[in-house]
Design an enzyme around this catalytic site. Structure first.
Site, PDB file in Angstrom:
ATOM      1  N   PHE A 119      -1.842  16.016   4.573  1.00 27.20           N
ATOM      2  CA  PHE A 119      -2.131  15.405   3.281  1.00 27.20           C
ATOM      3  C   PHE A 119      -0.872  15.454   2.426  1.00 27.20           C
ATOM      4  CE2 PHE A 119      -3.751  14.867  -0.977  1.00 27.20           C
ATOM      5  CZ  PHE A 119      -4.652  13.824  -0.782  1.00 27.20           C
ATOM      6  N   ASP A 177      -4.240   5.180   6.201  1.00 26.32           N
ATOM      7  CA  ASP A 177      -4.825   6.410   6.723  1.00 26.32           C
ATOM      8  C   ASP A 177      -5.946   6.030   7.691  1.00 26.32           C
ATOM      9  OD1 ASP A 177      -5.306   9.160   6.934  1.00 26.32           O
ATOM     10  OD2 ASP A 177      -6.568   9.225   5.167  1.00 26.32           O
ATOM     11  N   ARG A 237       1.689  12.366  -8.703  1.00 27.45           N
ATOM     12  CA  ARG A 237       2.230  11.026  -8.428  1.00 27.45           C
ATOM     13  C   ARG A 237       3.707  10.917  -8.810  1.00 27.45           C
ATOM     14  NH1 ARG A 237      -2.155   7.632  -7.231  1.00 27.45           N
ATOM     15  NH2 ARG A 237      -4.052   7.975  -8.431  1.00 27.45           N
ATOM     16  N   GLU A 270       0.842  -1.209   0.000  1.00 28.63           N
ATOM     17  CA  GLU A 270       0.000   0.000   0.000  1.00 28.63           C
ATOM     18  C   GLU A 270       0.867   1.245   0.000  1.00 28.63           C
ATOM     19  OE1 GLU A 270      -2.870   1.318  -0.149  1.00 28.63           O
ATOM     20  OE2 GLU A 270      -4.436   0.230   0.916  1.00 28.63           O
ATOM     21  N   ASP A 271       0.343   2.335  -0.526  1.00 32.51           N
ATOM     22  CA  ASP A 271       1.066   3.602  -0.441  1.00 32.51           C
ATOM     23  C   ASP A 271       0.987   4.179   0.977  1.00 32.51           C
ATOM     24  OD1 ASP A 271      -1.677   4.142  -0.661  1.00 32.51           O
ATOM     25  OD2 ASP A 271      -1.466   5.656  -2.226  1.00 32.51           O
TER      26      ASP A 271
HETATM   27  P1  IMP Z   1      -7.705   4.777   3.988  1.00 33.86           P
HETATM   28  O1  IMP Z   1      -8.745   3.843   3.473  1.00 33.86           O
HETATM   29  O2  IMP Z   1      -8.323   5.991   4.612  1.00 33.86           O
HETATM   30  O3  IMP Z   1      -6.675   4.141   4.885  1.00 33.86           O
HETATM   31  O4  IMP Z   1      -7.009   5.421   2.741  1.00 33.86           O
HETATM   32  C1  IMP Z   1      -6.127   4.773   1.980  1.00 33.86           C
HETATM   33  C2  IMP Z   1      -6.007   5.442   0.635  1.00 33.86           C
HETATM   34  O5  IMP Z   1      -6.389   6.827   0.654  1.00 33.86           O
HETATM   35  C3  IMP Z   1      -4.565   5.430   0.224  1.00 33.86           C
HETATM   36  O6  IMP Z   1      -4.244   4.241  -0.442  1.00 33.86           O
HETATM   37  C4  IMP Z   1      -4.465   6.678  -0.623  1.00 33.86           C
HETATM   38  O7  IMP Z   1      -4.786   6.395  -1.956  1.00 33.86           O
HETATM   39  C5  IMP Z   1      -5.477   7.631  -0.032  1.00 33.86           C
HETATM   40  N1  IMP Z   1      -4.846   8.576   0.911  1.00 33.86           N
HETATM   41  C6  IMP Z   1      -4.922   8.607   2.254  1.00 33.86           C
HETATM   42  N2  IMP Z   1      -4.190   9.606   2.775  1.00 33.86           N
HETATM   43  C7  IMP Z   1      -3.620  10.226   1.720  1.00 33.86           C
HETATM   44  C8  IMP Z   1      -2.720  11.353   1.593  1.00 33.86           C
HETATM   45  O8  IMP Z   1      -2.264  11.984   2.557  1.00 33.86           O
HETATM   46  N3  IMP Z   1      -2.370  11.687   0.323  1.00 33.86           N
HETATM   47  C9  IMP Z   1      -2.805  11.011  -0.782  1.00 33.86           C
HETATM   48  N4  IMP Z   1      -3.636   9.974  -0.715  1.00 33.86           N
HETATM   49  C10 IMP Z   1      -4.042   9.582   0.530  1.00 33.86           C
HETATM   50 MG    MG Z   2      -5.378   8.107  -4.056  1.00 31.75          MG
END
Ligand code: IMP
Ligand code: MG
Length: 179
Positions: free
Chosen positions: A153, A104, A166, A100-101
């Site tokens: 962010f 969050d 990206r 995963e990137d």
């Molecule tokens: P989660 O489901 O809230 O954990 O979000 C995961 C996804 O939201 C990541 O794989 C990202 O694509 C996007 N995301 C969450 N935080 C950020 C951020 O700070 N910058 C860019 N994308 C984010």
């Molecule tokens: Mg995204």
């Protein structure tokens, strides 16, 4: 709005990312010594991290991808996860590392882990470049985390804002003008 008043500030430099990606790869290589691993990248954000990570791992590897959408165009999670692209092949009996990137809220990861567990991998672990633990709504943890970051962010090194940024080599904090 786009353009003008957006500000980018470097949070993690390219060199620090490279060094950390190497360390994570060394750890994975140790943990799975003598075994084969299967990396699953979560598109699109993880594509750059996965590309760098896999080349630092000294094991027999294979890769596959999944695509999900949890965010719209902006910064706010919709809370709903949709599977946009499924895996090409079965993961039954494999040592799987989901790549995963960023972790969050944890909504995306908990959804993906639920889907993947049903497919009976031998091992299922999570590697994430970034972790923003302060925003967690679902209790999930990365087994291999590059950097823990504050509640900002971020974009770059695969991460986007409305599909932009990206390609930045550093991870940067994006601040937008107030609406
Ligand atoms: P989660 O489901 O809230 O954990 O979000 C995961 C996804 O939201 C990541 O794989 C990202 O694509 C996007 N995301 C969450 N935080 C950020 C951020 O700070 N910058 C860019 N994308 C984010
Ligand atoms: Mg995204």
């Amino acid at each position: 709005m786009s353009g003008g008043q957006e500000k980018l500030k470097i949070l993690i430099r390219r060199a620090a990312i490279q060094k950390r990606v190497h360390e994570v790869a060394v750890q994975i290589t140790k943990d799975f010594k003598g075994q084969r691993i299967h990396l699953i990248g979560v598109l699109k954000g993880a594509c750059i991290f996965l590309s760098d990570l896999v080349r630092e791992i000294s094991l027999e590897t294979s890769i596959d991808f999944m695509a999900v959408s949890s965010y719209g165009k902006g910064k706010q999670s919709s809370g709903q996860v949709r599977l946009l692209k499924d895996l090409d092949s079965s993961i039954q009996g494999l040592n799987v590392i989901l790549v995963e990137d960023i972790l969050d809220t944890g909504l995306t990861l908990s959804y993906l882990l639920r889907v993947l567990r049903q497919r009976k991998p031998k091992v299922l672990r999570v590697a994430a470049l970034l972790d923003k633990p302060s925003r967690r709504l679902k209790e999930v943890k990365g087994d291999y985390v590059g950097f823990t970051i504050p509640n900002e962010f971020v974009v770059g090194y695969g991460l986007d804002y409305g599909e932009r940024f990206r390609n930045l080599k550093d991870v940067c904090v994006l601040s937008l003008p107030p609406e």
